[in-house]
Scaffold this active site. Structure first.
Site, PDB file in Angstrom:
ATOM      1  N   HIS A  21      -3.650   7.104   1.727  1.00  0.00           N
ATOM      2  CA  HIS A  21      -3.935   5.814   1.078  1.00  0.00           C
ATOM      3  C   HIS A  21      -5.354   5.414   1.453  1.00  0.00           C
ATOM      4  CE1 HIS A  21      -4.239   1.653   0.260  1.00  0.00           C
ATOM      5  NE2 HIS A  21      -4.032   1.267   1.499  1.00  0.00           N
ATOM      6  N   ASN A  52     -10.289  -0.297  -1.838  1.00  0.00           N
ATOM      7  CA  ASN A  52      -8.864  -0.136  -1.518  1.00  0.00           C
ATOM      8  C   ASN A  52      -8.064  -0.751  -2.666  1.00  0.00           C
ATOM      9  OD1 ASN A  52      -6.246  -0.601  -0.584  1.00  0.00           O
ATOM     10  ND2 ASN A  52      -6.889  -1.089   1.504  1.00  0.00           N
ATOM     11  N   CYS A 107       0.821  -1.227   0.000  1.00  0.00           N
ATOM     12  CA  CYS A 107       0.000   0.000   0.000  1.00  0.00           C
ATOM     13  C   CYS A 107       0.848   1.266   0.000  1.00  0.00           C
ATOM     14  CB  CYS A 107      -0.916   0.021   1.216  1.00  0.00           C
ATOM     15  SG  CYS A 107      -1.914  -1.450   1.326  1.00  0.00           S
TER      16      CYS A 107
HETATM   17  O1  UT7 Z   1      -4.614  -1.194   2.852  1.00  0.00           O
HETATM   18  C1  UT7 Z   1      -3.772  -1.733   3.789  1.00  0.00           C
HETATM   19  C2  UT7 Z   1      -4.151  -1.393   5.152  1.00  0.00           C
HETATM   20  N1  UT7 Z   1      -5.426  -1.995   5.472  1.00  0.00           N
HETATM   21  C3  UT7 Z   1      -6.148  -1.476   6.415  1.00  0.00           C
HETATM   22  O2  UT7 Z   1      -5.774  -0.484   6.983  1.00  0.00           O
HETATM   23  C4  UT7 Z   1      -7.414  -2.170   6.813  1.00  0.00           C
HETATM   24  C5  UT7 Z   1      -7.552  -2.118   8.305  1.00  0.00           C
HETATM   25  N2  UT7 Z   1      -8.657  -2.891   8.839  1.00  0.00           N
HETATM   26  C6  UT7 Z   1      -9.946  -2.650   8.569  1.00  0.00           C
HETATM   27  O3  UT7 Z   1     -10.254  -1.800   7.766  1.00  0.00           O
HETATM   28  C7  UT7 Z   1     -11.003  -3.401   9.342  1.00  0.00           C
HETATM   29  O4  UT7 Z   1     -10.369  -4.182  10.319  1.00  0.00           O
HETATM   30  C8  UT7 Z   1     -11.900  -4.291   8.451  1.00  0.00           C
HETATM   31  C9  UT7 Z   1     -12.834  -3.434   7.636  1.00  0.00           C
HETATM   32  C10 UT7 Z   1     -11.074  -5.158   7.559  1.00  0.00           C
HETATM   33  C11 UT7 Z   1     -12.757  -5.211   9.311  1.00  0.00           C
HETATM   34  O5  UT7 Z   1     -13.521  -4.445  10.195  1.00  0.00           O
HETATM   35  P1  UT7 Z   1     -13.565  -4.806  11.745  1.00  0.00           P
HETATM   36  O6  UT7 Z   1     -14.480  -3.845  12.353  1.00  0.00           O
HETATM   37  O7  UT7 Z   1     -12.154  -4.865  12.252  1.00  0.00           O
HETATM   38  O8  UT7 Z   1     -14.252  -6.223  11.722  1.00  0.00           O
HETATM   39  P2  UT7 Z   1     -13.735  -7.618  12.319  1.00  0.00           P
HETATM   40  O9  UT7 Z   1     -12.722  -8.219  11.405  1.00  0.00           O
HETATM   41  O10 UT7 Z   1     -13.341  -7.430  13.769  1.00  0.00           O
HETATM   42  O11 UT7 Z   1     -15.038  -8.476  12.272  1.00  0.00           O
HETATM   43  C12 UT7 Z   1     -16.198  -8.131  13.055  1.00  0.00           C
HETATM   44  C13 UT7 Z   1     -17.326  -9.058  12.697  1.00  0.00           C
HETATM   45  C14 UT7 Z   1     -16.937 -10.525  12.746  1.00  0.00           C
HETATM   46  O12 UT7 Z   1     -18.052 -11.254  13.170  1.00  0.00           O
HETATM   47  P3  UT7 Z   1     -18.185 -11.732  14.700  1.00  0.00           P
HETATM   48  O13 UT7 Z   1     -16.969 -12.579  14.961  1.00  0.00           O
HETATM   49  O14 UT7 Z   1     -18.175 -10.471  15.522  1.00  0.00           O
HETATM   50  O15 UT7 Z   1     -19.467 -12.475  14.725  1.00  0.00           O
HETATM   51  C15 UT7 Z   1     -16.672 -10.875  11.299  1.00  0.00           C
HETATM   52  O16 UT7 Z   1     -16.857 -12.230  11.022  1.00  0.00           O
HETATM   53  O17 UT7 Z   1     -17.751  -8.805  11.346  1.00  0.00           O
HETATM   54  C16 UT7 Z   1     -17.703 -10.029  10.596  1.00  0.00           C
HETATM   55  N3  UT7 Z   1     -17.331  -9.696   9.239  1.00  0.00           N
HETATM   56  C17 UT7 Z   1     -18.229  -9.412   8.283  1.00  0.00           C
HETATM   57  N4  UT7 Z   1     -19.565  -9.372   8.291  1.00  0.00           N
HETATM   58  C18 UT7 Z   1     -20.196  -9.046   7.154  1.00  0.00           C
HETATM   59  C19 UT7 Z   1     -16.078  -9.569   8.712  1.00  0.00           C
HETATM   60  N5  UT7 Z   1     -16.167  -9.225   7.417  1.00  0.00           N
HETATM   61  C20 UT7 Z   1     -17.489  -9.115   7.126  1.00  0.00           C
HETATM   62  C21 UT7 Z   1     -18.194  -8.778   5.954  1.00  0.00           C
HETATM   63  N6  UT7 Z   1     -19.537  -8.760   6.032  1.00  0.00           N
HETATM   64  N7  UT7 Z   1     -17.579  -8.467   4.799  1.00  0.00           N
END
Ligand code: UT7
Length: 336
Positions: free
Chosen positions: A263, A293, A115
């Site tokens: 980014h 992204n 990135c």
């Molecule tokens: O470009 C390089 C740098 N990248 C970044 O900076 C990205 C940084 N991270 C993020 O943007 C976020 O962590 C994400 C958007 C990737 C994920 O968001 P989050 O709020 O951290 O979600 P999580 O991974 O903690 O997941 C929360 C819940 C989980 O369910 P449970 O375990 O709470 O029941 C996941 O299974 O959301 C669920 N989940 C989804 N639900 C619906 C994860 N992805 C999805 C999805 N749709 N696409």
């Protein structure tokens, strides 16, 4: 003494728009979840089976940047190509740009900083120009991610985020030391390399689909992996640090920023940074809503688009900042 400046910009994204609702037909996700957590409404994916590649998208962006620069192709002295999704494991896409654009036998450097690739590429170009070695450097960042994502519910935490596209710029030489690239700042922290990674030996995005077909379906090492929460927490800290580093180096304040182009990792990260630096909405440019992204390509796509919309004027202080896999992060401070 020389300085370097952005002489021409260009970007290319595939026509094929994939909305959150489109994704929710194939994986267990929703428009509401994706927008709330990331700000993304839609992204572009190359049409499966089409000839589009990381190199061909980069080439299209490069042609536009070259045309906008007003330069003849023979005036390009170096190519720098940033991507995490090269068409082949080797050689990298840079040499194909030399061939396809019919450039002189200039050097071609491939940058693997994910990135942060465009920020790294800009810094490389800047050094070659400031030392007087080169006059014009073509920098490109292009990503074709859609072919290699886990488009099942297992991969939803990462697959809904990424999009395809390319951006390019011509960095040229100037003798006006008060304008152009004032400084660039690069960092890495390999301790967290695997927090956002694809650990299988890559054979390039061109072949990923074929590998996946023959691969053990339970083996996820051929897909990108991200510890999203950990990456998010590091991103907000490093973005702030490296923007501050750039401002401090140039005796500037956050209030001096005319346009910050972060980014496009996640709209929530950009909003956090905006708040931290007390910037208004028109001081930060975001387009993740429409392109997702696009890793290395996100900054040059946003820069070219903002410039095309007339949002960058001569004399403006423009700040580019990136964070991503590696971890790598960096910033570029520009007096336009
Ligand atoms: O470009 C390089 C740098 N990248 C970044 O900076 C990205 C940084 N991270 C993020 O943007 C976020 O962590 C994400 C958007 C990737 C994920 O968001 P989050 O709020 O951290 O979600 P999580 O991974 O903690 O997941 C929360 C819940 C989980 O369910 P449970 O375990 O709470 O029941 C996941 O299974 O959301 C669920 N989940 C989804 N639900 C619906 C994860 N992805 C999805 C999805 N749709 N696409």
């Amino acid at each position: 003494m020389y300085t370097s400046y952005f002489k021409g910009l260009g970007f290319y994204v595939p026509d094929n728009v994939v909305t959150n609702d489109d994704l929710s037909k194939i994986i267990d996700t929703s428009d509401e979840w994706i927008q709330e957590r990331t700000g993304i409404k839609e992204r572009r994916h190359v049409i499966p089976g089409s000839e589009d590649s990381t190199t061909s998208m980069g080439l299209k962006a490069a042609k536009i940047a070259l045309e906008n620069s007003g330069l003849d192709k023979d005036e390009i002295d170096l190519i720098v190509f940033a991507t995490l999704s090269p068409d082949m494991y080797f050689p990298g896409p840079g040499v194909y740009i030399q061939k396809e654009l019919g450039l002189r036998n200039v050097g071609a450097i491939d940058v693997r900083a994910q990135c942060s690739g465009f920020v790294y590429a800009t810094s490389i170009a800047d050094q070659f120009i400031k030392t007087g070695m080169y006059k014009n450097v073509l920098i490109i960042a292009s990503e074709l991610q859609s072919k290699g994502l886990d488009m099942t519910t297992r991969g939803r935490g990462i697959s809904v985020i990424f999009g395809d596209g390319a951006g390019a710029a011509i960095i040229g030489r100037s003798e006006d030391l008060n304008t152009g690239i004032l400084s660039s700042h690069l960092h890495s922290e390999g301790e967290h390399a695997e927090a956002l990674s694809m650990t299988a030996p890559g054979l390039g995005s061109r072949w990923v689909t074929d590998i996946l077909k023959d691969n053990d379906p339970e083996d996820i090492s051929y897909y990108p992996y991200m510890n999203g929460t950990f990456v998010f927490k590091n991103a907000v800290v490093r973005f702030a640090e490296v923007i501050n580093e750039g401002l401090k180096t140039n005796n500037l304040q956050a209030s001096d920023i005319d346009l910050l182009i972060p980014h496009q990792a996640n709209l929530r990260i950009a909003q956090f940074i905006q708040k931290k630096f007390r910037l208004s909405d028109d001081q930060v440019y975001n387009n993740i809503m429409y392109y997702g992204n696009t890793t290395a390509a996100s900054i040059p796509i946003a820069l070219a688009e903002a410039h095309q919309k007339g949002l960058i004027k001569k004399g403006d202080l423009v700040v580019l900042a990136a964070f991503g896999s590696g971890f790598t992060w960096g910033s570029v401070i520009i007096r336009w």
